[in-house]
Design an enzyme around this catalytic site. Structure first.
Site, short mmCIF file in Angstrom:
data_model
loop_
_atom_site.label_atom_id
_atom_site.label_comp_id
_atom_site.label_asym_id
_atom_site.label_seq_id
_atom_site.Cartn_x
_atom_site.Cartn_y
_atom_site.Cartn_z
N ASP A 162 0.66 -0.65 -0.19
CA ASP A 162 -0.15 0.04 0.20
C ASP A 162 0.84 1.32 -0.22
OD1 ASP A 162 0.90 -0.91 2.63
OD2 ASP A 162 -0.73 0.75 3.50
N GLU B 4 -0.70 -1.72 5.17
CA GLU B 4 0.53 -1.55 6.21
C GLU B 4 0.60 -0.80 6.83
OE1 GLU B 4 3.85 -0.25 9.10
OE2 GLU B 4 3.33 0.26 6.65
#
Length: 396
Positions: A80, A138
């Site tokens: 991400d 995350e």
């Protein structure tokens, strides 16, 4: 071992191309649909098991079953990006306004895709099983790791390894830290409701700013007067929303804060004292408080035995791309890799990525963050050495 390293070196340019593609097309946590599709497409037609939509989002797990019996090891990379507007002058700048791979997750994904593909080609020679965890989200609690663990994906795993690129050293440097490595993180939001009024008549009002200012000052005594001096704790007030006009007494304020710690016991003390201070603010100033407190990620604790194994293994290899293996100090960022390490032993280590010719690099999460792309080959080789030594039962 030599075959794997040669394969990785031959595919360095492919790692760079993948990283640049991902860098141009970043997606925020829990919104990584296209990134996940890219990862899944990479594995299509390969002799592996592919699980999609893993956890509470777009996680992908690829299982490589070796041709010989042995242990099961997991490798993880996150994919991400962050809500940051890129300020680099890279020719492969982000195409998504306000979204940037400012933490290096594009590099993490690129190196692991190529490493996994090489391991797939060598699978008949492998002892045991390798689980490749491409993890979503995350950056944003509750993160992706916690749900992956709770769904049981690590129940058959003997050890887990992961890396993070950090511009603390040049490419070629591998850093390790045993035991306490990254801090845990919690965060809170406090709304103070008082009674507004005219600046000329404070006795007819109840000033939320005064109550909020008292809270900001008092909350720092948690660290200075409630924690053991040998325990690490940080309470940061990151936002105080009390903007108004000069002659109006504020009706309400909203405060956001961040908490860091290296043990659950320290978090419990800060949590308790924060709530007690808020209760005292209500009584002292006659205001109403609404406190939302959320535990983000636990402290990241690297298994000392496996971390020594990583350090010793990489210190012994004679590889021109791995130039230095050194101990890094514990740090206060947080990482949801900590959830994996609560479940199984493992080690999360670091790959130097300071761009060439740069004396003071921009750190992760900065809009001008960039890496030396040579670091990806270092990451691939380092993790490759570690996983093969581990599965082959060799001591570090």
């Amino acid at each position: 071992m030599n075959q794997l390293m040669d394969m990785l070196a031959d595919r360095k340019d492919e790692m760079i191309a993948i990283r640049r593609h991902l860098h141009q097309n970043p997606e925020l946590s829990f919104q990584e649909k296209k990134t996940a599709a890219y990862i899944i497409n990479f594995y299509q037609g390969k002799d592996v098991e592919i699980e999609t939509n893993v956890g509470n989002g777009y996680g992908v797990i690829v299982t490589i079953k070796g041709g010989k019996p042995g242990k099961t090891v997991a490798l993880r990379a996150d994919f991400d990006a962050l809500p940051i507007t890129e300020e680099t002058d890279l020719p492969f700048q982000s195409k998504n306004e306000g979204v940037m791979h400012a933490c290096g997750h594009d590099a993490h994904t690129a190196y692991l895709l190529i490493l996994a593909d090489c391991l797939i080609q060598l699978k008949d020679q492998l002892h045991g099983t390798i689980k490749i965890i491409h993890q979503h989200a995350e950056e944003t609690p509750p993160g992706g790791a916690k749900d992956i663990v709770e769904e049981g994906h690590l129940n058959d795993v003997d050890a887990i390894f992961g890396i993070h690129v950090l511009p603390l050293a040049p490419a070629g440097t591998v850093g390790y830290c045993s035991g306490d490595t990254f801090s845990g993180r919690s965060y809170f939001n406090l709304k103070i409701q008082a009674r507004g009024g005219h600046g000329s008549s404070p006795h007819k009002a109840n000033d939320a700013i005064v109550a909020g200012a008292h809270f900001v000052t008092t909350v720092q005594t948690i660290v200075s007067r409630r924690l053991n001096p040998f325990d690490t704790g940080v309470v940061t007030i990151g936002s105080f929303d009390g903007k108004g006009t000069s002659n109006v007494i504020k009706d309400s304020v909203e405060i956001d804060g961040d908490i860091r710690y290296f043990s659950d016991q320290t978090e419990a003390v800060i949590n308790k004292e924060l709530h007690r201070i808020v209760n005292g603010i209500e009584v002292m100033f006659g205001v109403n408080c609404e406190l939302k407190y959320d535990v983000g990620y636990p402290p990241l604790y690297n298994d000392p035995e496996l971390t020594a194994f990583v350090a010793n293994t990489l210190a012994k290899v004679k590889d021109k791309d791995i130039k230095k293996v050194t101990e890094f100090p514990k740090m206060t960022p947080s990482e949801d890799f900590a959830y994996y390490l609560e479940k199984v032993p493992g080690s999360f280590f670091f790959i130097g990525c300071t761009p060439k010719g740069v004396d003071e690099p921009y750190f992760n999460h900065h809009p001008k963050f960039d890496i030396d792309e040579d670091a990806m080959l270092v990451a691939a080789k380092s993790v490759g050495y570690v996983v093969l030594h581990y599965l082959n039962g060799k001591e570090g």
